[in-house]
Motif scaffolding. Structure first.
Motif, PDB file in Angstrom:
ATOM      1  N   ILE A  36       0.838  -1.203   0.000  1.00 24.45           N
ATOM      2  CA  ILE A  36       0.000   0.000   0.000  1.00 24.45           C
ATOM      3  C   ILE A  36       0.872   1.252   0.000  1.00 24.45           C
ATOM      4  O   ILE A  36       0.569   2.234  -0.687  1.00 24.45           O
ATOM      5  CB  ILE A  36      -0.978  -0.023   1.189  1.00 24.45           C
ATOM      6  N   ALA A  37       1.971   1.215   0.732  1.00 25.42           N
ATOM      7  CA  ALA A  37       2.888   2.361   0.730  1.00 25.42           C
ATOM      8  C   ALA A  37       3.443   2.604  -0.666  1.00 25.42           C
ATOM      9  O   ALA A  37       3.568   3.754  -1.104  1.00 25.42           O
ATOM     10  CB  ALA A  37       4.022   2.119   1.725  1.00 25.42           C
ATOM     11  N   PHE A  89      -1.067   9.608  -8.049  1.00 28.58           N
ATOM     12  CA  PHE A  89      -1.291  11.045  -8.129  1.00 28.58           C
ATOM     13  C   PHE A  89      -2.731  11.271  -8.548  1.00 28.58           C
ATOM     14  O   PHE A  89      -3.150  10.769  -9.585  1.00 28.58           O
ATOM     15  CB  PHE A  89      -0.368  11.712  -9.143  1.00 28.58           C
ATOM     16  N   PRO A  90      -3.489  11.976  -7.841  1.00 28.23           N
ATOM     17  CA  PRO A  90      -3.270  12.428  -6.469  1.00 28.23           C
ATOM     18  C   PRO A  90      -3.358  11.254  -5.497  1.00 28.23           C
ATOM     19  O   PRO A  90      -3.721  10.154  -5.888  1.00 28.23           O
ATOM     20  CB  PRO A  90      -4.411  13.409  -6.238  1.00 28.23           C
ATOM     21  N   ASP A  91      -3.054  11.507  -4.259  1.00 28.85           N
ATOM     22  CA  ASP A  91      -2.986  10.454  -3.253  1.00 28.85           C
ATOM     23  C   ASP A  91      -4.385  10.034  -2.807  1.00 28.85           C
ATOM     24  O   ASP A  91      -4.842  10.353  -1.729  1.00 28.85           O
ATOM     25  CB  ASP A  91      -2.162  10.939  -2.066  1.00 28.85           C
ATOM     26  N   LEU A  92      -5.065   9.295  -3.655  1.00 33.17           N
ATOM     27  CA  LEU A  92      -6.420   8.838  -3.347  1.00 33.17           C
ATOM     28  C   LEU A  92      -6.433   7.584  -2.486  1.00 33.17           C
ATOM     29  O   LEU A  92      -7.472   7.172  -1.994  1.00 33.17           O
ATOM     30  CB  LEU A  92      -7.178   8.558  -4.651  1.00 33.17           C
ATOM     31  N   TYR A  93      -5.268   6.977  -2.316  1.00 32.64           N
ATOM     32  CA  TYR A  93      -5.196   5.751  -1.543  1.00 32.64           C
ATOM     33  C   TYR A  93      -5.238   6.005  -0.043  1.00 32.64           C
ATOM     34  O   TYR A  93      -5.309   5.075   0.736  1.00 32.64           O
ATOM     35  CB  TYR A  93      -3.920   4.972  -1.885  1.00 32.64           C
ATOM     36  N   TRP A  94      -5.178   7.237   0.377  1.00 25.63           N
ATOM     37  CA  TRP A  94      -5.097   7.506   1.802  1.00 25.63           C
ATOM     38  C   TRP A  94      -6.341   8.206   2.341  1.00 25.63           C
ATOM     39  O   TRP A  94      -6.344   8.717   3.449  1.00 25.63           O
ATOM     40  CB  TRP A  94      -3.841   8.292   2.125  1.00 25.63           C
ATOM     41  N   THR A  95      -7.393   8.261   1.594  1.00 27.76           N
ATOM     42  CA  THR A  95      -8.640   8.801   2.130  1.00 27.76           C
ATOM     43  C   THR A  95      -9.382   7.682   2.839  1.00 27.76           C
ATOM     44  O   THR A  95      -9.222   6.504   2.535  1.00 27.76           O
ATOM     45  CB  THR A  95      -9.529   9.365   1.004  1.00 27.76           C
ATOM     46  N   SER A 136      -7.875   0.653   0.402  1.00 27.33           N
ATOM     47  CA  SER A 136      -6.466   0.545   0.781  1.00 27.33           C
ATOM     48  C   SER A 136      -6.220   1.127   2.166  1.00 27.33           C
ATOM     49  O   SER A 136      -5.408   0.608   2.926  1.00 27.33           O
ATOM     50  CB  SER A 136      -5.575   1.266  -0.229  1.00 27.33           C
ATOM     51  N   TYR A 137      -6.903   2.214   2.471  1.00 22.79           N
ATOM     52  CA  TYR A 137      -6.768   2.834   3.787  1.00 22.79           C
ATOM     53  C   TYR A 137      -7.147   1.844   4.878  1.00 22.79           C
ATOM     54  O   TYR A 137      -6.443   1.680   5.868  1.00 22.79           O
ATOM     55  CB  TYR A 137      -7.649   4.080   3.862  1.00 22.79           C
TER      56      TYR A 137
END
Length: 85
Positions: free
Chosen positions: A50-51, A58-64, A69-70
């Motif tokens: 995941i990191a 781009f953009p960082d949609l994996y961390w919402t 993934s979050y």
């Protein structure tokens, strides 16, 4: 362990990864995680994959918080926390 089965093939990569994990956990956390090494390895693998997604996204949609993934990352981190702490 290697002497128990002489002249038989074994997975050197998995054996060295387990040994490295044991040494790092003992050095950093003072924990003996041999019995839970599979849990730790799975959690670390999940967190690293995941990191890597986050690095290249781009953009960082994996961390919402809406991202699967979050939640997978949080679940892996909690598994790791339960073993270490």
């Amino acid at each position: 362990q290697w002497r128990q089965q002489p002249r038989r093939p074994f997975d050197l990569n998995a054996t060295m990864a387990r040994l490295t994990l044991d040494v790092v956990a003992t050095a950093l956390f003072g924990s003996d995680i041999r019995r839970q090494a599979d849990i730790v390895a799975a959690a670390v693998d999940q967190m690293l994959s995941i990191a890597e997604l986050r690095i290249w996204a781009f953009p960082d949609l994996y961390w919402t918080w809406l991202s699967p993934s979050y939640w997978r990352f949080r679940q892996a981190r909690h598994a790791l926390d339960r073993v270490i702490f």
